[in-house]
Design a protein around this motif. Structure first.
Motif, mmCIF file in Angstrom:
data_model
loop_
_atom_site.group_PDB
_atom_site.id
_atom_site.type_symbol
_atom_site.label_atom_id
_atom_site.label_comp_id
_atom_site.label_asym_id
_atom_site.label_seq_id
_atom_site.Cartn_x
_atom_site.Cartn_y
_atom_site.Cartn_z
ATOM 1 N N ARG A 62 0.669 -1.130 0.043
ATOM 2 C CA ARG A 62 0.301 0.039 0.069
ATOM 3 C C ARG A 62 1.045 0.955 -0.323
ATOM 4 O O ARG A 62 0.446 2.049 -0.810
ATOM 5 C CB ARG A 62 -0.915 -0.067 0.976
ATOM 6 C CG ARG A 62 -2.323 -0.877 0.897
ATOM 7 C CD ARG A 62 -3.447 -0.346 2.545
ATOM 8 N NE ARG A 62 -1.930 -1.098 3.905
ATOM 9 C CZ ARG A 62 -2.109 -1.718 4.161
ATOM 10 N NH1 ARG A 62 -2.634 -2.666 3.792
ATOM 11 N NH2 ARG A 62 -1.702 -1.156 5.660
ATOM 12 N N SER A 63 1.599 1.542 0.663
ATOM 13 C CA SER A 63 2.770 2.352 0.793
ATOM 14 C C SER A 63 3.812 2.579 -0.004
ATOM 15 O O SER A 63 4.996 1.671 -0.180
ATOM 16 C CB SER A 63 4.015 2.507 1.963
ATOM 17 O OG SER A 63 4.480 3.136 2.077
ATOM 18 N N THR A 64 4.140 3.126 -1.085
ATOM 19 C CA THR A 64 5.281 3.649 -1.857
ATOM 20 C C THR A 64 6.422 3.896 -1.431
ATOM 21 O O THR A 64 7.766 3.652 -2.376
ATOM 22 C CB THR A 64 4.152 3.857 -3.210
ATOM 23 O OG1 THR A 64 3.434 3.980 -3.839
ATOM 24 C CG2 THR A 64 5.297 4.605 -4.432
ATOM 25 N N GLN A 65 6.248 4.788 -0.684
ATOM 26 C CA GLN A 65 7.592 5.676 -0.009
ATOM 27 C C GLN A 65 8.503 3.997 0.904
ATOM 28 O O GLN A 65 9.557 4.229 0.404
ATOM 29 C CB GLN A 65 7.283 6.631 0.865
ATOM 30 C CG GLN A 65 7.003 7.692 -0.321
ATOM 31 C CD GLN A 65 6.572 9.328 1.182
ATOM 32 O OE1 GLN A 65 6.413 8.595 2.139
ATOM 33 N NE2 GLN A 65 6.477 10.324 0.178
ATOM 34 N N SER A 66 7.536 3.354 1.348
ATOM 35 C CA SER A 66 7.606 2.023 2.207
ATOM 36 C C SER A 66 8.757 1.201 1.054
ATOM 37 O O SER A 66 9.493 0.476 1.785
ATOM 38 C CB SER A 66 7.416 1.903 2.766
ATOM 39 O OG SER A 66 6.422 2.585 3.654
ATOM 40 N N ASN A 67 8.278 0.997 0.126
ATOM 41 C CA ASN A 67 8.249 -0.006 -1.155
ATOM 42 C C ASN A 67 9.430 0.106 -0.904
ATOM 43 O O ASN A 67 9.836 -0.349 -1.356
ATOM 44 C CB ASN A 67 6.961 -0.372 -1.590
ATOM 45 C CG ASN A 67 7.581 -1.289 -2.407
ATOM 46 O OD1 ASN A 67 8.786 -1.838 -2.405
ATOM 47 N ND2 ASN A 67 6.285 -2.149 -2.812
ATOM 48 N N LYS A 69 11.496 2.523 -0.099
ATOM 49 C CA LYS A 69 12.994 2.668 1.178
ATOM 50 C C LYS A 69 13.161 0.807 1.235
ATOM 51 O O LYS A 69 14.559 0.456 2.094
ATOM 52 C CB LYS A 69 12.441 2.332 2.663
ATOM 53 C CG LYS A 69 12.346 4.381 2.601
ATOM 54 C CD LYS A 69 12.474 4.988 4.304
ATOM 55 C CE LYS A 69 12.032 6.309 4.007
ATOM 56 N NZ LYS A 69 11.343 7.417 4.760
ATOM 57 N N LEU A 70 12.221 -0.233 1.976
ATOM 58 C CA LEU A 70 12.436 -1.705 1.679
ATOM 59 C C LEU A 70 13.785 -2.119 0.165
ATOM 60 O O LEU A 70 14.629 -2.992 0.441
ATOM 61 C CB LEU A 70 11.057 -2.506 1.454
ATOM 62 C CG LEU A 70 11.355 -3.675 1.412
ATOM 63 C CD1 LEU A 70 12.489 -4.174 2.572
ATOM 64 C CD2 LEU A 70 10.458 -4.437 1.402
ATOM 65 N N HIS A 71 13.303 -1.303 -1.017
ATOM 66 C CA HIS A 71 14.019 -2.313 -1.802
ATOM 67 C C HIS A 71 15.237 -1.752 -1.431
ATOM 68 O O HIS A 71 16.432 -2.222 -2.143
ATOM 69 C CB HIS A 71 13.871 -1.460 -3.357
ATOM 70 C CG HIS A 71 12.179 -2.568 -3.807
ATOM 71 N ND1 HIS A 71 12.106 -3.735 -4.260
ATOM 72 C CD2 HIS A 71 10.755 -2.079 -3.842
ATOM 73 C CE1 HIS A 71 10.901 -3.932 -4.272
ATOM 74 N NE2 HIS A 71 10.257 -3.622 -3.880
ATOM 75 N N GLN A 72 15.592 -0.156 -1.420
ATOM 76 C CA GLN A 72 16.584 0.547 -1.507
ATOM 77 C C GLN A 72 18.171 -0.342 -0.526
ATOM 78 O O GLN A 72 18.819 -0.953 -0.260
ATOM 79 C CB GLN A 72 16.878 2.020 -0.536
ATOM 80 C CG GLN A 72 16.456 2.493 -1.887
ATOM 81 C CD GLN A 72 16.376 4.120 -1.024
ATOM 82 O OE1 GLN A 72 16.018 4.314 0.382
ATOM 83 N NE2 GLN A 72 15.425 5.271 -2.037
ATOM 84 N N PHE A 73 16.851 -1.078 0.523
ATOM 85 C CA PHE A 73 17.649 -1.709 2.085
ATOM 86 C C PHE A 73 17.632 -2.674 1.204
ATOM 87 O O PHE A 73 19.282 -3.709 2.160
ATOM 88 C CB PHE A 73 16.830 -2.043 3.080
ATOM 89 C CG PHE A 73 16.798 -0.331 3.714
ATOM 90 C CD1 PHE A 73 17.979 0.322 4.586
ATOM 91 C CD2 PHE A 73 15.963 0.365 4.419
ATOM 92 C CE1 PHE A 73 18.461 1.004 5.795
ATOM 93 C CE2 PHE A 73 15.221 1.203 5.250
ATOM 94 C CZ PHE A 73 16.546 1.941 5.432
ATOM 95 N N GLN A 74 17.620 -3.761 0.646
ATOM 96 C CA GLN A 74 17.687 -4.892 0.005
ATOM 97 C C GLN A 74 18.794 -4.969 -0.571
ATOM 98 O O GLN A 74 19.684 -5.920 -1.332
ATOM 99 C CB GLN A 74 16.638 -5.603 -0.266
ATOM 100 C CG GLN A 74 15.408 -5.830 0.312
ATOM 101 C CD GLN A 74 14.028 -6.246 -0.491
ATOM 102 O OE1 GLN A 74 13.730 -6.433 -1.681
ATOM 103 N NE2 GLN A 74 13.112 -6.545 0.298
#
Length: 74
Positions: A62-67, A69-74
């Motif tokens: 649901r959250s584009t920003q969180s998604n 950030k998650l991809h950046q951390f991965q």
């Protein structure tokens, strides 16, 4: 079932009490019943964990920003 002073049944408290205390027989709990209770309890824990995982996935979907950030951390 009765086998020469021994009884095998489910593990209900009233049955265990009656067999041991009232009938004065040796009681054996049913292995299949005990195993089923263990598996059912384990499945409850697994289902609770799955619900938490689904909630986390739904949050990131649901959250584009969180998604992002998650991809950046991965």
């Amino acid at each position: 079932m009765k086998f020469g002073g021994q009884i095998v049944s489910d593990n209900a408290n009233n049955i265990v009490h009656d067999v041991k205390d009232v009938m004065k027989l040796k009681y054996f709990g049913c292995f299949a019943h005990s195993l089923n209770l263990i598996v059912q309890n384990a499945l409850k824990n697994i289902y609770a964990l799955l619900e938490k995982i689904k909630a986390i996935i739904a949050y990131f979907e649901r959250s584009t920003q969180s998604n992002e950030k998650l991809h950046q951390f991965q």
